[in-house]
Design an enzyme around this catalytic site. Structure first.
Site: not given
Length: 160
Positions: A83, A100-102, A137
């Site tokens: 991203k 961010a990514d979860t 992250g």
């Protein structure tokens, strides 16, 4: 653990549950436009707690297909970096981009995003009463290069 990132004009402290792959200073937030490249209301709220000016920009979507063989624990940091790399950083603009990514992992498998309400209910039923792992992250990239980092390289990658 608490990590503090110092810059000329700001100290930013983050309470981390996991680890930070790089312990590097965050360059002056005063001199950069901070962009939160996420539509998440929770991420907007968390960044707002730092009392810095930022804007939300979700205009650079990415294909979130994960490469075959990627470990479940590496999916969130991978997507976060993907991203960040999709966001254009030109040398003439001073930008700091945060992405961010979860992901939720159960039985070693990443649960994807539900396709509809029925799928969401199925997933919640799957999770009920079971242990799962939630990994986030975060990638911070700057358009301002430093002596040790080229423009567009991550300033920090945080996984918790």
């Amino acid at each position: 653990m608490v990590k503090s990132y110092h810059s000329e004009n700001h100290v930013v402290s983050l309470k981390l549950l996991g680890n930070c792959s790089q312990n590097v200073p965050i360059i002056s937030l005063v001199s950069q436009r901070v962009i939160l490249a996420s539509g998440s209301p929770r991420r907007r709220e968390l960044l707002g707690m730092l009392d810095i000016d930022f804007r939300v920009d979700t205009s650079h979507p990415v294909d979130e297909t994960v490469p075959a063989g990627l470990q479940a624990e590496e999916v969130a940091p991978y997507l976060s970096r993907l991203k960040a790399e999709a966001y254009p950083l030109s040398a003439d603009e001073k930008k700091l981009v945060i992405t961010a990514d979860t992901v939720v992992i159960i039985d070693g498998e990443v649960l994807g995003k539900p396709v509809d309400e029925a799928d969401a209910r199925r997933m919640l039923g799957c999770l009920q009463g079971r242990t799962q792992k939630v990994i986030t992250g975060v990638t911070v990239m700057s358009s301002i290069p430093s002596s040790s980092r080229r423009r567009g390289e991550p300033l920090a990658r945080i996984t918790s």
